[in-house]
Design a protein around this motif. Structure first.
Motif, PDB file in Angstrom:
ATOM      1  N   THR A   1      -5.861   2.840   7.921  1.00 20.38           N
ATOM      2  CA  THR A   1      -5.184   1.819   9.318  1.00 20.38           C
ATOM      3  C   THR A   1      -6.822   0.416   8.136  1.00 20.38           C
TER       4      THR A   1
ATOM      5  N   ALA B   1      -5.731  -0.853   4.968  1.00 20.79           N
ATOM      6  CA  ALA B   1      -4.927  -1.712   5.045  1.00 20.79           C
ATOM      7  C   ALA B   1      -5.154  -3.419   5.774  1.00 20.79           C
TER       8      ALA B   1
ATOM      9  N   LEU C   1       2.719  -5.166  10.275  1.00 18.05           N
ATOM     10  CA  LEU C   1       3.578  -4.355   9.245  1.00 18.05           C
ATOM     11  C   LEU C   1       4.426  -3.927   8.693  1.00 18.05           C
TER      12      LEU C   1
ATOM     13  N   MET D   1       1.052  -1.366  -0.127  1.00 16.67           N
ATOM     14  CA  MET D   1      -0.054   0.581  -0.027  1.00 16.67           C
ATOM     15  C   MET D   1       1.080   1.047   0.307  1.00 16.67           C
TER      16      MET D   1
ATOM     17  N   VAL E   1      -3.301  -6.001   3.561  1.00 20.52           N
ATOM     18  CA  VAL E   1      -1.396  -5.093   3.404  1.00 20.52           C
ATOM     19  C   VAL E   1      -0.610  -5.924   4.369  1.00 20.52           C
TER      20      VAL E   1
ATOM     21  N   CYS F   1       1.002   5.125   0.331  1.00 21.69           N
ATOM     22  CA  CYS F   1       0.085   6.435   1.026  1.00 21.69           C
ATOM     23  C   CYS F   1       0.573   7.605  -0.243  1.00 21.69           C
TER      24      CYS F   1
ATOM     25  N   ILE G   1       3.688  -1.240   3.802  1.00 24.26           N
ATOM     26  CA  ILE G   1       3.384   0.541   3.833  1.00 24.26           C
ATOM     27  C   ILE G   1       3.821   1.401   3.494  1.00 24.26           C
TER      28      ILE G   1
END
Length: 141
Positions: A83, A86, A120, A8, A91, A10, A94
């Protein structure tokens, strides 16, 4: 069985977000999935001063170029939205840009880490990479 990961990325409204998507793509193996996410607070313009259609098209084109799926989410709480995304997407990694905030309370990365309740990997793309790229672009113009 092939271990498929989800990465993921951002992004914000800044056009420099391509460096983040590129880093996410570098982490991907053939079977992995790249997810680009932009969260905007409700009642805010999606992309600040940029024309929204142009900004959306830019993000879509960059995501497509890196074979990523783009999601744009409206929510009052950016950390909660990230959140939830994810967790929903399961996920594994990140990717975020380095924060310029001086305190942990203002630092989006720190706030997101506090909301995540599972392991993560958070990959932070240093700001100096963008500065170096900007200098190279300026020098070539």
């Amino acid at each position: 069985m092939v271990n498929r990961r989800k990465i993921m990325v951002c992004v914000t409204q800044q056009k420099s977000c391509e460096r983040l998507i590129k880093r996410g793509a570098e982490l991907c193996k053939a079977q992995d999935e790249l997810l680009v996410v932009h969260v905007v607070k409700e009642n805010w313009r999606y992309f600040g001063k940029l024309k929204e259609a142009d900004a959306l098209e830019y993000l879509f084109d960059i995501s497509k170029a890196y074979d990523a799926t783009l999601s744009v989410i409206k929510d009052m709480d950016i950390e909660s939205a990230l959140t939830k995304f994810a967790y929903k997407e399961q996920v594994d990694i990140i990717v975020m840009g380095e924060s310029l905030e001086s305190t942990k309370q203002q630092n989006m990365i720190h706030r997101l880490e506090n909301k995540l309740n599972r392991d993560l990997i958070i990959e932070i793309v240093p700001l100096e990479i963008q500065v170096d790229q900007d200098l190279a672009i300026s020098a070539s113009i």
